[in-house]
Design a protein around this motif. Structure first.
Motif, mmCIF file in Angstrom:
data_model
loop_
_atom_site.group_PDB
_atom_site.id
_atom_site.type_symbol
_atom_site.label_atom_id
_atom_site.label_comp_id
_atom_site.label_asym_id
_atom_site.label_seq_id
_atom_site.Cartn_x
_atom_site.Cartn_y
_atom_site.Cartn_z
ATOM 1 N N PRO A 195 0.758 -1.246 0.046
ATOM 2 C CA PRO A 195 -0.149 0.055 -0.174
ATOM 3 C C PRO A 195 0.888 1.237 0.012
ATOM 4 O O PRO A 195 1.842 1.168 0.424
ATOM 5 N N SER A 196 0.333 2.354 -0.373
ATOM 6 C CA SER A 196 0.951 3.804 -0.283
ATOM 7 C C SER A 196 0.544 4.452 0.865
ATOM 8 O O SER A 196 -0.743 4.461 0.998
ATOM 9 N N TYR A 197 1.501 5.187 1.328
ATOM 10 C CA TYR A 197 1.075 6.221 2.449
ATOM 11 C C TYR A 197 1.713 7.553 2.133
ATOM 12 O O TYR A 197 2.815 7.747 1.776
ATOM 13 N N ALA A 198 0.870 8.554 2.844
ATOM 14 C CA ALA A 198 1.504 9.812 2.754
ATOM 15 C C ALA A 198 2.773 10.008 3.892
ATOM 16 O O ALA A 198 2.732 9.327 4.696
ATOM 17 N N ASP A 199 3.767 10.737 3.468
ATOM 18 C CA ASP A 199 4.829 10.965 4.497
ATOM 19 C C ASP A 199 4.495 10.903 5.928
ATOM 20 O O ASP A 199 4.996 10.403 6.752
ATOM 21 N N SER A 200 3.492 11.886 5.950
ATOM 22 C CA SER A 200 3.105 12.466 7.270
ATOM 23 C C SER A 200 2.406 11.401 8.090
ATOM 24 O O SER A 200 2.180 11.436 9.406
ATOM 25 N N VAL A 201 1.942 10.012 7.604
ATOM 26 C CA VAL A 201 1.296 9.092 8.335
ATOM 27 C C VAL A 201 1.910 7.843 8.219
ATOM 28 O O VAL A 201 1.488 6.844 8.859
ATOM 29 N N GLN A 202 3.185 7.802 7.487
ATOM 30 C CA GLN A 202 3.953 6.631 7.193
ATOM 31 C C GLN A 202 4.179 5.920 8.692
ATOM 32 O O GLN A 202 4.689 6.979 9.658
ATOM 33 N N HIS A 203 4.118 4.977 8.838
ATOM 34 C CA HIS A 203 4.474 3.861 10.228
ATOM 35 C C HIS A 203 3.430 4.297 11.411
ATOM 36 O O HIS A 203 3.675 3.653 12.521
ATOM 37 N N ARG A 204 2.503 5.194 10.969
ATOM 38 C CA ARG A 204 1.519 5.375 12.095
ATOM 39 C C ARG A 204 0.287 4.840 11.665
ATOM 40 O O ARG A 204 -0.709 4.162 12.426
ATOM 41 N N PHE A 205 -0.124 5.048 10.247
ATOM 42 C CA PHE A 205 -1.554 4.441 9.906
ATOM 43 C C PHE A 205 -1.330 3.342 9.170
ATOM 44 O O PHE A 205 -0.252 3.007 8.501
ATOM 45 N N THR A 206 -2.157 2.432 8.891
ATOM 46 C CA THR A 206 -2.197 1.198 8.114
ATOM 47 C C THR A 206 -3.457 1.027 7.374
ATOM 48 O O THR A 206 -4.568 0.885 8.156
ATOM 49 N N ILE A 207 -3.458 0.864 6.124
ATOM 50 C CA ILE A 207 -4.840 0.556 5.381
ATOM 51 C C ILE A 207 -4.949 -0.879 5.005
ATOM 52 O O ILE A 207 -3.855 -1.790 4.928
ATOM 53 N N SER A 208 -6.002 -1.592 5.068
ATOM 54 C CA SER A 208 -6.224 -2.812 4.834
ATOM 55 C C SER A 208 -7.682 -2.976 4.107
ATOM 56 O O SER A 208 -8.275 -2.032 4.201
ATOM 57 N N ARG A 209 -7.787 -4.152 3.659
ATOM 58 C CA ARG A 209 -9.028 -4.257 2.899
ATOM 59 C C ARG A 209 -9.685 -5.855 3.245
ATOM 60 O O ARG A 209 -8.724 -6.675 3.475
ATOM 61 N N ASP A 210 -10.973 -5.862 3.331
ATOM 62 C CA ASP A 210 -11.536 -7.129 3.495
ATOM 63 C C ASP A 210 -12.340 -7.212 2.272
ATOM 64 O O ASP A 210 -13.572 -6.758 2.253
ATOM 65 N N ASN A 211 -12.153 -8.045 1.228
ATOM 66 C CA ASN A 211 -12.654 -7.934 0.111
ATOM 67 C C ASN A 211 -14.268 -8.803 0.306
ATOM 68 O O ASN A 211 -14.910 -8.469 -0.465
ATOM 69 N N ALA A 212 -14.171 -9.823 1.163
ATOM 70 C CA ALA A 212 -15.320 -10.435 1.423
ATOM 71 C C ALA A 212 -16.359 -9.878 1.963
ATOM 72 O O ALA A 212 -17.664 -9.910 1.779
ATOM 73 N N LYS A 213 -16.066 -8.645 2.685
ATOM 74 C CA LYS A 213 -16.916 -7.675 3.319
ATOM 75 C C LYS A 213 -17.036 -6.507 2.687
ATOM 76 O O LYS A 213 -17.803 -5.491 3.109
#
Length: 124
Positions: free
Chosen positions: A58-76
């Motif tokens: 995934p891609s992150y803005a520098d300002s949130v790197q290492h603090r935010f995590t994006i994930s997806r649940d395709n089944a939901k």
């Protein structure tokens, strides 16, 4: 047509955590790139994080790197944004978006459908 609904926003103290969710309906988003953006008062909408169909790299803005995590649940048909070590400058309305591509993008204009947003307020 895709409808996106964000949830999980709220008021949190600096250093705290929140988990945002974006539920899609009307059409599957399991085969599309998904992104999170935010907009603070008086500022332009800015990229936060994005994930492709595969969920890898995934891609992150520098300002949130290492603090935010994006994930997806395709089944939901849902994408998440886990936010840790929150700072007052993270205060904004957070929007999720999807695009007609399997790949993610950091550019808002490349997304076709948007949610209504959820407010995140971080107090100092």
């Amino acid at each position: 047509q895709v409808q996106l609904v964000e949830s999980g926003g709220g008021l949190v103290q600096a250093g705290g955590s929140l988990r945002l969710a974006c539920a899609a309906s009307g059409r599957t988003v399991s085969n599309t790139g998904m992104g999170w953006f935010r907009q603070a008062p008086g500022k332009a909408r800015e990229f936060v994080a994005a994930v492709s169909v595969s969920g890898g790299r995934p891609s992150y803005a520098d300002s949130v790197q290492h603090r935010f995590t994006i994930s997806r649940d395709n089944a939901k048909n849902t994408v998440y944004l886990e936010m840790n070590s929150l700072k007052p400058e993270d205060t904004a309305v957070y929007y999720c978006a999807t695009r007609r591509s399997a790949y993610c993008s950091t550019w808002p204009y490349e997304y076709n459908y948007w949610g209504q947003g959820t407010q995140v307020t971080v107090s100092s």
